[in-house]
Write a protein that holds these residues in place. Structure first.
Motif, PDB file in Angstrom:
ATOM      1  N   VAL A   5      65.761  75.336  -8.979  1.00  0.00           N
ATOM      2  CA  VAL A   5      65.546  75.256  -7.496  1.00  0.00           C
ATOM      3  C   VAL A   5      64.263  74.483  -7.112  1.00  0.00           C
ATOM      4  O   VAL A   5      63.401  75.438  -6.823  1.00  0.00           O
ATOM      5  CB  VAL A   5      65.946  76.569  -6.446  1.00  0.00           C
ATOM      6  N   ARG A   6      64.264  73.245  -6.740  1.00  0.00           N
ATOM      7  CA  ARG A   6      63.013  72.582  -6.474  1.00  0.00           C
ATOM      8  C   ARG A   6      63.197  71.616  -5.438  1.00  0.00           C
ATOM      9  O   ARG A   6      64.383  71.091  -5.333  1.00  0.00           O
ATOM     10  CB  ARG A   6      62.430  71.868  -7.835  1.00  0.00           C
ATOM     11  N   PRO A   7      62.286  71.367  -4.695  1.00  0.00           N
ATOM     12  CA  PRO A   7      62.474  69.976  -3.762  1.00  0.00           C
ATOM     13  C   PRO A   7      62.485  68.800  -4.506  1.00  0.00           C
ATOM     14  O   PRO A   7      62.128  68.578  -5.679  1.00  0.00           O
ATOM     15  CB  PRO A   7      61.127  70.296  -2.977  1.00  0.00           C
ATOM     16  N   PHE A   8      63.029  67.704  -3.705  1.00  0.00           N
ATOM     17  CA  PHE A   8      63.158  66.311  -4.288  1.00  0.00           C
ATOM     18  C   PHE A   8      61.714  65.686  -3.794  1.00  0.00           C
ATOM     19  O   PHE A   8      61.721  65.366  -2.517  1.00  0.00           O
ATOM     20  CB  PHE A   8      64.208  65.738  -4.137  1.00  0.00           C
ATOM     21  N   LYS A   9      60.688  65.887  -4.470  1.00  0.00           N
ATOM     22  CA  LYS A   9      59.346  65.422  -3.734  1.00  0.00           C
ATOM     23  C   LYS A   9      59.458  63.731  -3.518  1.00  0.00           C
ATOM     24  O   LYS A   9      58.810  63.437  -2.413  1.00  0.00           O
ATOM     25  CB  LYS A   9      58.447  65.416  -5.137  1.00  0.00           C
ATOM     26  N   GLY A  10      60.322  63.129  -4.037  1.00  0.00           N
ATOM     27  CA  GLY A  10      60.147  61.577  -3.542  1.00  0.00           C
ATOM     28  C   GLY A  10      60.753  61.498  -2.258  1.00  0.00           C
ATOM     29  O   GLY A  10      60.701  60.440  -1.697  1.00  0.00           O
ATOM     30  N   GLU A  11      61.415  62.639  -1.736  1.00  0.00           N
ATOM     31  CA  GLU A  11      62.044  62.295  -0.008  1.00  0.00           C
ATOM     32  C   GLU A  11      61.232  63.215   0.883  1.00  0.00           C
ATOM     33  O   GLU A  11      61.937  63.536   1.925  1.00  0.00           O
ATOM     34  CB  GLU A  11      63.496  62.666  -0.071  1.00  0.00           C
ATOM     35  N   MET A  12      60.198  63.743   0.388  1.00  0.00           N
ATOM     36  CA  MET A  12      59.304  64.629   1.359  1.00  0.00           C
ATOM     37  C   MET A  12      58.070  63.852   1.940  1.00  0.00           C
ATOM     38  O   MET A  12      57.325  63.068   1.257  1.00  0.00           O
ATOM     39  CB  MET A  12      58.881  65.792   0.564  1.00  0.00           C
ATOM     40  N   GLY A 258      81.399  71.594  -6.260  1.00  0.00           N
ATOM     41  CA  GLY A 258      82.204  72.476  -5.580  1.00  0.00           C
ATOM     42  C   GLY A 258      81.431  73.545  -5.073  1.00  0.00           C
ATOM     43  O   GLY A 258      81.836  73.985  -3.701  1.00  0.00           O
ATOM     44  N   SER A 259      80.475  73.974  -5.578  1.00  0.00           N
ATOM     45  CA  SER A 259      79.372  75.016  -5.384  1.00  0.00           C
ATOM     46  C   SER A 259      78.532  74.586  -3.967  1.00  0.00           C
ATOM     47  O   SER A 259      78.450  75.334  -3.054  1.00  0.00           O
ATOM     48  CB  SER A 259      78.488  75.869  -6.163  1.00  0.00           C
ATOM     49  N   LEU A 260      78.050  73.135  -4.207  1.00  0.00           N
ATOM     50  CA  LEU A 260      77.419  72.702  -3.319  1.00  0.00           C
ATOM     51  C   LEU A 260      78.149  72.330  -1.786  1.00  0.00           C
ATOM     52  O   LEU A 260      77.578  72.492  -0.744  1.00  0.00           O
ATOM     53  CB  LEU A 260      76.827  71.297  -3.629  1.00  0.00           C
ATOM     54  N   ALA A 261      79.346  72.223  -2.065  1.00  0.00           N
ATOM     55  CA  ALA A 261      80.380  71.933  -0.880  1.00  0.00           C
ATOM     56  C   ALA A 261      80.486  73.289   0.036  1.00  0.00           C
ATOM     57  O   ALA A 261      80.539  73.130   1.236  1.00  0.00           O
ATOM     58  CB  ALA A 261      81.629  71.500  -1.368  1.00  0.00           C
ATOM     59  N   ARG A 262      80.169  74.397  -0.536  1.00  0.00           N
ATOM     60  CA  ARG A 262      80.244  75.972   0.094  1.00  0.00           C
ATOM     61  C   ARG A 262      78.892  76.164   0.599  1.00  0.00           C
ATOM     62  O   ARG A 262      78.823  76.738   1.736  1.00  0.00           O
ATOM     63  CB  ARG A 262      80.984  76.590  -0.695  1.00  0.00           C
ATOM     64  N   LEU A 263      77.918  75.653  -0.324  1.00  0.00           N
ATOM     65  CA  LEU A 263      76.568  76.160   0.235  1.00  0.00           C
ATOM     66  C   LEU A 263      75.997  75.495   1.270  1.00  0.00           C
ATOM     67  O   LEU A 263      75.514  75.924   2.478  1.00  0.00           O
ATOM     68  CB  LEU A 263      75.718  75.737  -1.039  1.00  0.00           C
ATOM     69  N   ILE A 282      65.409  70.800  -0.273  1.00  0.00           N
ATOM     70  CA  ILE A 282      65.659  71.727  -1.373  1.00  0.00           C
ATOM     71  C   ILE A 282      67.031  71.706  -1.613  1.00  0.00           C
ATOM     72  O   ILE A 282      67.636  71.250  -2.735  1.00  0.00           O
ATOM     73  CB  ILE A 282      65.077  73.025  -1.618  1.00  0.00           C
ATOM     74  N   PHE A 283      67.734  72.089  -0.549  1.00  0.00           N
ATOM     75  CA  PHE A 283      69.314  72.217  -0.858  1.00  0.00           C
ATOM     76  C   PHE A 283      70.325  70.936  -0.766  1.00  0.00           C
ATOM     77  O   PHE A 283      71.252  70.818  -1.521  1.00  0.00           O
ATOM     78  CB  PHE A 283      69.733  73.364   0.574  1.00  0.00           C
ATOM     79  N   GLU A 284      69.584  69.955  -0.201  1.00  0.00           N
ATOM     80  CA  GLU A 284      70.399  68.834   0.049  1.00  0.00           C
ATOM     81  C   GLU A 284      70.161  67.667  -0.960  1.00  0.00           C
ATOM     82  O   GLU A 284      70.931  66.720  -1.092  1.00  0.00           O
ATOM     83  CB  GLU A 284      70.484  68.136   1.458  1.00  0.00           C
ATOM     84  N   LYS A 285      68.764  67.672  -1.182  1.00  0.00           N
ATOM     85  CA  LYS A 285      68.273  66.726  -2.173  1.00  0.00           C
ATOM     86  C   LYS A 285      67.825  67.126  -3.535  1.00  0.00           C
ATOM     87  O   LYS A 285      68.018  66.447  -4.590  1.00  0.00           O
ATOM     88  CB  LYS A 285      67.340  65.716  -1.584  1.00  0.00           C
ATOM     89  N   LEU A 287      68.676  70.214  -5.437  1.00  0.00           N
ATOM     90  CA  LEU A 287      70.041  70.577  -6.052  1.00  0.00           C
ATOM     91  C   LEU A 287      70.489  69.547  -6.867  1.00  0.00           C
ATOM     92  O   LEU A 287      70.537  69.416  -7.861  1.00  0.00           O
ATOM     93  CB  LEU A 287      70.739  71.497  -5.310  1.00  0.00           C
ATOM     94  N   PRO A 288      71.190  68.413  -6.074  1.00  0.00           N
ATOM     95  CA  PRO A 288      71.714  67.322  -6.546  1.00  0.00           C
ATOM     96  C   PRO A 288      71.046  66.440  -7.592  1.00  0.00           C
ATOM     97  O   PRO A 288      71.483  66.223  -8.468  1.00  0.00           O
ATOM     98  CB  PRO A 288      72.175  66.718  -5.383  1.00  0.00           C
ATOM     99  N   GLU A 289      69.674  66.247  -7.286  1.00  0.00           N
ATOM    100  CA  GLU A 289      68.755  65.590  -8.180  1.00  0.00           C
ATOM    101  C   GLU A 289      68.566  66.438  -9.451  1.00  0.00           C
ATOM    102  O   GLU A 289      68.587  65.706 -10.758  1.00  0.00           O
ATOM    103  CB  GLU A 289      67.521  65.371  -7.709  1.00  0.00           C
ATOM    104  N   MET A 290      68.663  67.577  -9.590  1.00  0.00           N
ATOM    105  CA  MET A 290      68.502  68.379 -10.643  1.00  0.00           C
ATOM    106  C   MET A 290      69.726  68.168 -11.369  1.00  0.00           C
ATOM    107  O   MET A 290      69.809  68.246 -12.539  1.00  0.00           O
ATOM    108  CB  MET A 290      68.378  69.833 -10.203  1.00  0.00           C
ATOM    109  N   GLN A 291      71.041  68.292 -10.768  1.00  0.00           N
ATOM    110  CA  GLN A 291      72.379  67.882 -11.497  1.00  0.00           C
ATOM    111  C   GLN A 291      72.094  66.565 -12.199  1.00  0.00           C
ATOM    112  O   GLN A 291      72.595  66.319 -13.394  1.00  0.00           O
ATOM    113  CB  GLN A 291      73.317  68.038 -10.707  1.00  0.00           C
ATOM    114  N   ARG A 292      71.586  65.507 -11.510  1.00  0.00           N
ATOM    115  CA  ARG A 292      71.425  64.201 -12.091  1.00  0.00           C
ATOM    116  C   ARG A 292      70.579  64.124 -13.350  1.00  0.00           C
ATOM    117  O   ARG A 292      70.896  63.639 -14.476  1.00  0.00           O
ATOM    118  CB  ARG A 292      70.955  63.218 -10.832  1.00  0.00           C
ATOM    119  N   GLU A 293      69.447  64.781 -13.361  1.00  0.00           N
ATOM    120  CA  GLU A 293      68.439  64.862 -14.216  1.00  0.00           C
ATOM    121  C   GLU A 293      69.212  65.449 -15.707  1.00  0.00           C
ATOM    122  O   GLU A 293      68.775  64.994 -16.636  1.00  0.00           O
ATOM    123  CB  GLU A 293      67.167  65.647 -13.952  1.00  0.00           C
TER     124      GLU A 293
END
Length: 306
Positions: A5-12, A258-263, A282-285, A287-293
């Motif tokens: 659970v980390r932020p996406f630094k590129g979008e901060m 599916g979990s993100l869609a509820r979160l 963190i939640f919107e960018k 987590l999805p970036e972690m999935q991609r990596e």
């Protein structure tokens, strides 16, 4: 928790990332203050998120303070610390520090039971070393210790059940974070929102960890709920073929989405505060970036950077 659970630094914005790092550094200082200098080694991004959730829930009074790093005196850090003796801010860091200790000790217990050789021996030694801090953290916040112990017990039951399912295996982590996050609310409405955030974040974390470990667990013939879900029992002890890996990654990604869609709808109901934009990142960018990596770039744990 597992460091996903980390932020996406590129979008901060720069000031947002500085604030995030300031909370991270202050949590490090709180670990030393409440549980002793060596316990700073348990510092994690996951518990930094918990501290920010707690601070944001009450819009706690904080200030930026530049001081020398607790661990490296040659370096200066900006700490986001309690201001004007704000008790909610102080407690937010205390709770996050206690959670960090409790989670780490249980993780060490798990490693000692599951691994062999030096890994198991090292985990046992570190667990003994952290015994006093664990006792103090559990006495400080018994509800946390109880929730994490229940998670470990329920996890063991789920992994030894006759029928293995992603839902049952992810439920203990989800329910643990549901309990811990809901406690931050001051009324029924706040508790309901935080409960939803905690549950689906916990579910996402467990599933992300299982997806990350899938290929290693297959090779080492360890438990992983995706092995049964994807029908990979015959691949134990083997490397997945490229087409099998691609199918597994896509299936894992669909379950995580599916979990993100509820979160995310629950995240949108959190109160506005100083850390709202960082939490949204963190939640919107993040987590999805972690999935991609992990699933599509195949970046392993030891190679990931902030």
């Amino acid at each position: 928790m597992f460091g996903y659970v980390r932020p996406f630094k590129g979008e901060m914005l720069v000031k947002e990332y500085d604030a995030y790092k300031g909370v991270y550094c202050q949590l490090c200082r709180a670990l030393g203050k409440y549980y002793g200098f060596p316990m700073r080694l348990t510092l994690s991004y996951d518990c930094t998120l918990y501290a920010m959730l707690a601070l944001n829930q009450r819009d706690a009074d904080v200030k930026a303070e530049k001081k020398r790093c607790c661990c490296n005196p040659m370096k200066k850090c900006t700490y986001v610390c309690p201001a004007n003796e704000d008790v909610f801010a102080e407690e937010a860091f205390h709770k996050a520090a206690a959670l960090s200790i409790i989670m780490t000790v249980h993780k060490l217990r798990d490693t000692a039971a599951d691994e062999d050789g030096l890994k198991a021996f090292g985990a046992r030694v570190l667990r003994l070393f952290a015994r006093r801090a664990m006792k103090k953290a559990s006495n400080d916040y018994p509800f946390m210790a109880d929730a994490v112990q229940k998670m470990m017990d329920d996890q063991a039951d789920a992994e030894h059940a006759k029928e293995i399912s992603i839902d049952r295996c992810s439920a203990p982590t989800a329910e643990m974070l549901q309990t811990i996050c809901a406690e931050l609310g001051s009324n029924a409405g706040e508790k309901a929102v935080l409960s939803e955030v905690g549950y689906f974040l916990g579910r996402w974390i467990y599933i992300m960890d299982a997806a990350d470990d899938l290929t290693d667990d297959l090779l080492q013939q360890k438990f992983n709920p995706f092995i049964q879900k994807l029908g990979l029992e015959s691949s134990r002890g083997l490397h997945l073929l490229p087409e099998e890996r691609k199918r597994a990654d896509e299936e894992c990604n669909a379950v995580l989405n599916g979990s993100l869609a509820r979160l995310l709808p629950a995240v949108n109901l959190l109160p506005s505060g100083k850390f709202t934009r960082i939490l949204e990142n963190i939640f919107e960018k993040g987590l999805p970036e972690m999935q991609r990596e992990i699933l599509f770039l195949h970046i392993k744990k030891e190679k990931r950077h902030d």
